[in-house]
Design a protein around this motif. Structure first.
Motif, PDB file in Angstrom:
ATOM      1  N   THR A   1      40.143  40.049  44.950  1.00  0.00           N
ATOM      2  CA  THR A   1      38.805  39.412  45.245  1.00  0.00           C
ATOM      3  C   THR A   1      38.364  39.372  46.619  1.00  0.00           C
ATOM      4  OG1 THR A   1      39.774  37.348  45.550  1.00  0.00           O
ATOM      5  CG2 THR A   1      39.145  37.900  43.170  1.00  0.00           C
ATOM      6  N   GLY A   2      39.386  39.668  47.572  1.00  0.00           N
ATOM      7  CA  GLY A   2      38.662  39.622  48.993  1.00  0.00           C
ATOM      8  C   GLY A   2      38.963  38.047  49.442  1.00  0.00           C
ATOM      9  N   ASN A   3      39.141  37.149  48.501  1.00  0.00           N
ATOM     10  CA  ASN A   3      39.195  35.639  48.900  1.00  0.00           C
ATOM     11  C   ASN A   3      40.125  35.635  49.926  1.00  0.00           C
ATOM     12  OD1 ASN A   3      36.946  34.647  47.470  1.00  0.00           O
ATOM     13  ND2 ASN A   3      38.026  34.839  45.649  1.00  0.00           N
ATOM     14  N   TYR A   4      39.994  34.672  50.926  1.00  0.00           N
ATOM     15  CA  TYR A   4      40.865  34.226  52.085  1.00  0.00           C
ATOM     16  C   TYR A   4      41.660  32.907  51.498  1.00  0.00           C
ATOM     17  CZ  TYR A   4      42.763  33.053  56.595  1.00  0.00           C
ATOM     18  OH  TYR A   4      43.559  33.035  57.619  1.00  0.00           O
ATOM     19  N   GLY A   5      42.900  33.049  51.345  1.00  0.00           N
ATOM     20  CA  GLY A   5      43.866  32.068  51.083  1.00  0.00           C
ATOM     21  C   GLY A   5      43.875  31.818  49.665  1.00  0.00           C
ATOM     22  N   PHE A   6      43.205  32.406  48.809  1.00  0.00           N
ATOM     23  CA  PHE A   6      43.423  31.932  47.340  1.00  0.00           C
ATOM     24  C   PHE A   6      43.077  33.280  46.443  1.00  0.00           C
ATOM     25  CE2 PHE A   6      39.128  30.933  48.181  1.00  0.00           C
ATOM     26  CZ  PHE A   6      38.429  31.144  46.889  1.00  0.00           C
ATOM     27  N   GLY A   7      43.777  32.958  45.162  1.00  0.00           N
ATOM     28  CA  GLY A   7      43.186  34.129  44.301  1.00  0.00           C
ATOM     29  C   GLY A   7      42.907  33.425  42.776  1.00  0.00           C
ATOM     30  N   TYR A   8      42.718  34.225  41.716  1.00  0.00           N
ATOM     31  CA  TYR A   8      42.386  33.412  40.750  1.00  0.00           C
ATOM     32  C   TYR A   8      43.498  33.783  39.531  1.00  0.00           C
ATOM     33  CZ  TYR A   8      37.516  33.357  42.478  1.00  0.00           C
ATOM     34  OH  TYR A   8      36.408  33.028  43.345  1.00  0.00           O
ATOM     35  N   GLU A   9      43.285  33.202  38.488  1.00  0.00           N
ATOM     36  CA  GLU A   9      44.183  33.532  37.118  1.00  0.00           C
ATOM     37  C   GLU A   9      43.180  33.181  36.070  1.00  0.00           C
ATOM     38  OE1 GLU A   9      48.019  31.909  35.996  1.00  0.00           O
ATOM     39  OE2 GLU A   9      48.994  33.118  38.100  1.00  0.00           O
ATOM     40  N   LYS A  10      42.933  34.398  35.331  1.00  0.00           N
ATOM     41  CA  LYS A  10      42.037  34.253  34.169  1.00  0.00           C
ATOM     42  C   LYS A  10      42.408  34.333  32.892  1.00  0.00           C
ATOM     43  CE  LYS A  10      37.763  35.954  37.178  1.00  0.00           C
ATOM     44  NZ  LYS A  10      36.834  36.891  37.183  1.00  0.00           N
ATOM     45  N   LYS A  11      41.513  33.753  31.951  1.00  0.00           N
ATOM     46  CA  LYS A  11      41.755  33.986  30.583  1.00  0.00           C
ATOM     47  C   LYS A  11      40.453  34.504  29.956  1.00  0.00           C
ATOM     48  CE  LYS A  11      44.144  31.526  26.834  1.00  0.00           C
ATOM     49  NZ  LYS A  11      44.565  30.373  26.475  1.00  0.00           N
ATOM     50  N   GLY A  12      40.433  35.759  29.846  1.00  0.00           N
ATOM     51  CA  GLY A  12      39.184  36.509  29.291  1.00  0.00           C
ATOM     52  C   GLY A  12      38.273  36.567  30.968  1.00  0.00           C
ATOM     53  N   ARG A  13      37.057  35.894  30.835  1.00  0.00           N
ATOM     54  CA  ARG A  13      36.412  36.029  32.001  1.00  0.00           C
ATOM     55  C   ARG A  13      36.466  34.593  32.724  1.00  0.00           C
ATOM     56  NH1 ARG A  13      30.346  38.636  30.476  1.00  0.00           N
ATOM     57  NH2 ARG A  13      31.376  40.770  30.038  1.00  0.00           N
ATOM     58  N   LYS A  14      37.003  33.645  32.119  1.00  0.00           N
ATOM     59  CA  LYS A  14      36.968  32.303  32.637  1.00  0.00           C
ATOM     60  C   LYS A  14      38.319  32.039  33.526  1.00  0.00           C
ATOM     61  CE  LYS A  14      37.416  27.364  30.996  1.00  0.00           C
ATOM     62  NZ  LYS A  14      37.551  26.690  29.719  1.00  0.00           N
ATOM     63  N   ILE A  15      37.805  31.387  34.602  1.00  0.00           N
ATOM     64  CA  ILE A  15      39.143  31.087  35.634  1.00  0.00           C
ATOM     65  C   ILE A  15      40.098  29.919  35.040  1.00  0.00           C
ATOM     66  CG2 ILE A  15      39.566  30.081  38.050  1.00  0.00           C
ATOM     67  CD1 ILE A  15      36.966  31.797  38.696  1.00  0.00           C
ATOM     68  N   VAL A  16      41.012  30.028  35.165  1.00  0.00           N
ATOM     69  CA  VAL A  16      41.910  28.854  34.415  1.00  0.00           C
ATOM     70  C   VAL A  16      42.997  28.219  35.443  1.00  0.00           C
ATOM     71  CG1 VAL A  16      41.782  29.791  31.975  1.00  0.00           C
ATOM     72  CG2 VAL A  16      43.656  30.510  33.512  1.00  0.00           C
ATOM     73  N   ALA A  17      43.235  29.204  36.621  1.00  0.00           N
ATOM     74  CA  ALA A  17      44.087  28.444  37.584  1.00  0.00           C
ATOM     75  C   ALA A  17      43.896  29.136  38.862  1.00  0.00           C
ATOM     76  CB  ALA A  17      45.594  28.775  37.172  1.00  0.00           C
TER      77      ALA A  17
END
Length: 346
Positions: free
Chosen positions: A237-253
């Motif tokens: 994602t290019g985010n600084y300091g964090f990334g996502y965990e997704k379920k489908g399109r939804k961010i869950v963590a």
């Protein structure tokens, strides 16, 4: 019984450059202002298991902690004349604050008053802790965060403080790092839930608001104030300091991407503190064993407890009560007999 007031008149009476926060406190549900977090940190920087020994032996009253204007002025970095106006409302609010301690087994939070009383008068801040949180306050576990209090106090954004505590819990490179935090985990850590587990501020139901208003600004401030931590860019994602965990399109963590570079001298001090706590854990195990010996005490039996073992048991009574041990009349009668026998042998 005599009063049991732990007075702090000089900053060098604080135990070290960091305060310890138990794993359960780090992952608790708590909604505080920045000043309230700093008062809480001041208390944790001073509390020590030795303060409770006379109370547990029945020799003194419940411990309370007092801090003079000299200490408060340096801790909050404000003029002494401004302390009353700055501290009176946060102190009043802290007296009624509840903390939610996570019960992983039952997937719930158990709510308890954070303190019995907090007051500021005549140039002295007085904190009386809740004895039902004694294990958390005394940090009776090697599993804890060691949080540098200078950096913690320098953080001005209220949400930076709990996030910094989470990151400090995972300084040790031997640990796998902070596990991905579900959105509910983060809502709890940032004090956004009510006691029913629902969002108190509906605006944060939109994940983008959580990220843009809390996570990104908190990472930015910690990055500016803590030279020993490095945040990393998420490749996807290019985010600084964090990334996502997704379920489908939804961010869950959310995964926080960071590493620590701790000088050897600081690492050694923190390691020594953990070894001291490991010794404390062994003391609790010894107290449990002695409890069983006293519960089944027979005068003259081989293997009856020694004075040292009985002393350990008496200093751990509150902690044992917290985990379900009972100290009723029959037990106390046996304890008196055991003490009498041990004194004759000693």
């Amino acid at each position: 019984m005599s009063e049991n007031v732990i007075t702090t008149a000089k900053m060098n009476q604080l135990h070290s450059d960091f305060f310890k926060k138990s794993h359960k406190l780090v992952f608790s549900q708590l909604n505080l202002s920045a000043i309230e977090y700093d008062i809480f940190a001041l208390f944790l920087s001073r509390v020590n298991k030795r303060d409770w020994e006379s109370y547990l032996k029945g020799e003194a009253e419940f411990p309370q902690y007092s801090f003079t204007n000299e200490v408060l002025s340096e801790w909050f970095d404000i003029n002494k004349r401004e302390l009353f106006s700055i501290l009176k409302n946060p102190a009043a609010r802290l007296s009624s604050k509840l903390i939610g301690i996570k019960d992983d087994a039952d997937k719930k939070f158990i709510y308890r008053p954070l303190f019995k009383e907090v007051s500021y008068q005549k140039g002295v801040l007085t904190v009386i802790p809740n004895d039902r949180l004694i294990d958390e306050y005394l940090c009776i576990s090697p599993a804890h965060a060691q949080i540098p209090h200078r950096t913690f106090r320098d953080l001005k954004r209220v949400n930076s403080k709990p996030l910094y505590g989470l990151l400090c819990r995972y300084k040790d490179p031997k640990l796998a790092g902070l596990p991905p935090q579900t959105l509910d985990d983060l809502y709890a850590s940032f004090g956004l839930l009510d006691q029913t587990g629902k969002l108190a501020k509906k605006t944060f139901a939109v994940t983008g608001n959580l990220i843009n208003k809390i996570i990104k600004p908190s990472i930015k401030e910690i990055d500016e104030k803590e030279p020993l931590i490095s945040f990393h860019i998420d490749e996807k994602t290019g985010n600084y300091g964090f990334g996502y965990e997704k379920k489908g399109r939804k961010i869950v963590a959310i995964r926080f991407l960071f590493s620590w570079s701790v000088p050897k001298s600081i690492a050694r001090e923190e390691s020594d503190a953990r070894k001291e706590l490991e010794s404390e854990v062994e003391a609790i195990s010894s107290a449990k064993m002695t409890y069983e010996l006293v519960n089944n005490f027979v005068i003259g039996d081989a293997g009856n407890p020694t004075m040292q073992e009985l002393g350990c048991l008496m200093t751990k009574m509150t902690e044992l009560k917290e985990i379900g041990y009972t100290f009723e009349n029959d037990f106390m009668t046996n304890l008196t007999l055991a003490l009498s026998e041990a004194k004759l042998i000693a």
